[in-house]
Design a protein around this motif. Structure first.
Motif, short mmCIF file in Angstrom:
data_model
loop_
_atom_site.label_atom_id
_atom_site.label_comp_id
_atom_site.label_asym_id
_atom_site.label_seq_id
_atom_site.Cartn_x
_atom_site.Cartn_y
_atom_site.Cartn_z
N ARG A 14 0.77 -1.29 -0.18
CA ARG A 14 0.08 0.09 -0.22
C ARG A 14 0.80 1.47 -0.11
NH1 ARG A 14 -3.46 -1.50 5.14
NH2 ARG A 14 -1.54 -2.46 5.75
N SER A 15 1.86 1.35 0.86
CA SER A 15 2.55 2.61 0.92
C SER A 15 3.49 2.84 -0.34
CB SER A 15 3.41 2.63 2.47
OG SER A 15 4.14 1.67 2.72
N PRO A 16 3.99 1.84 -0.81
CA PRO A 16 4.88 2.22 -1.85
C PRO A 16 3.79 2.73 -3.32
CG PRO A 16 5.39 -0.03 -1.43
CD PRO A 16 4.29 0.50 -0.35
N MET A 17 2.73 1.95 -3.18
CA MET A 17 1.88 2.52 -4.26
C MET A 17 1.36 3.86 -4.15
SD MET A 17 -0.84 -1.03 -4.68
CE MET A 17 -1.44 -0.76 -5.92
N ALA A 18 1.21 4.26 -2.86
CA ALA A 18 0.69 5.72 -2.67
C ALA A 18 1.97 6.82 -2.87
CB ALA A 18 0.41 5.78 -1.06
N GLU A 19 3.07 6.24 -2.64
CA GLU A 19 4.16 7.16 -2.82
C GLU A 19 4.30 7.26 -4.55
OE1 GLU A 19 9.12 7.08 -2.55
OE2 GLU A 19 8.04 5.57 -1.44
N GLY A 20 4.14 6.07 -5.15
CA GLY A 20 4.28 6.21 -6.63
C GLY A 20 3.35 7.17 -7.15
N VAL A 21 1.79 6.86 -6.77
CA VAL A 21 0.89 7.46 -7.45
C VAL A 21 0.84 8.94 -6.84
CG1 VAL A 21 -1.66 8.09 -6.80
CG2 VAL A 21 -0.73 5.53 -7.34
N PHE A 22 1.39 9.66 -5.72
CA PHE A 22 1.44 10.71 -5.53
C PHE A 22 2.63 11.41 -5.99
CE2 PHE A 22 1.76 14.53 -2.24
CZ PHE A 22 0.61 14.98 -2.57
N ALA A 23 3.79 10.79 -6.14
CA ALA A 23 4.79 11.45 -6.80
C ALA A 23 4.34 11.90 -8.17
CB ALA A 23 6.28 10.39 -7.08
N LYS A 24 3.73 10.85 -8.95
CA LYS A 24 3.37 11.37 -10.29
C LYS A 24 2.30 12.42 -10.20
CE LYS A 24 2.19 9.45 -14.77
NZ LYS A 24 1.97 8.31 -15.79
N THR A 25 1.43 12.32 -9.34
CA THR A 25 0.42 13.46 -9.29
C THR A 25 0.97 14.85 -9.04
OG1 THR A 25 -1.38 11.79 -8.39
CG2 THR A 25 -1.66 14.08 -7.63
N VAL A 26 1.97 14.71 -8.23
CA VAL A 26 2.50 15.99 -7.75
C VAL A 26 3.52 16.35 -9.07
CG1 VAL A 26 4.65 16.88 -6.27
CG2 VAL A 26 2.75 15.69 -5.26
#
Length: 161
Positions: A14-26
């Motif tokens: 979960r947390s690496p998925m969130a990191e990846g998603v948010f990095a691309k979002t930002v």
């Protein structure tokens, strides 16, 4: 500089998925030089490990490459360093709150507190399930990432205290 830490139990789903998603979002919002993003686990089960292959495949199928990430455990210094410490579920939220000094409690929240579609729910751990769980995790994380971005851009209703 705003610093965001995503936290689950082992830091491989979960947390690496969130990191990846948010990095691309930002990055898509042009804020990648203004926001630091990381992820960690409350437990040390997978320190140094790459994200679960199912998490990697699910993320990559939506344009997020998390293959270079490696698991790490939350450190005491993280409570001082990060502005947002976002837990995937209440169990990890409680673990973080117990561990942190009271002066940092305002930084610790559920990730889905930023979600429109899944407000204040837990992101279920997909580790022991099938592909549907990873798809659900990604869906929840993507929704919360948009809400968090709005807060960081100053369009939302609350800021870290």
């Amino acid at each position: 500089m705003i610093k965001v830490l995503f936290v689950c139990m082992g830091n491989i789903c979960r947390s690496p998925m969130a990191e990846g998603v948010f990095a691309k979002t930002v990055q898509s919002a042009g804020l990648d030089t203004q926001v630091v993003i990381d992820s960690a686990g409350t437990h040390d089960y997978h320190v140094g490990d790459a994200p679960d292959l199912r998490a990697q495949r699910t993320a990559l199928s939506h344009g997020y490459d998390i293959s270079a990430l490696r698991g790490r455990q939350v450190q005491d210094s993280d409570f001082e360093r990060f502005d947002y410490i976002l837990a995937m579920d209440r169990q990890n939220l409680n673990n973080l709150t117990r561990r942190a000094h009271a002066r940092h409690h305002h930084k610790i929240r559920l990730l889905l507190s930023f979600s429109r579609r899944f407000p204040n729910l837990d992101v279920p751990d997909p580790y022991y399930g099938g592909q549907q769980g990873f798809d659900q995790t990604l869906d929840m994380v993507e929704d919360a990432a948009q809400g968090l971005l709005k807060i960081i851009q100053g369009q939302g209703r609350d800021q870290p205290g």
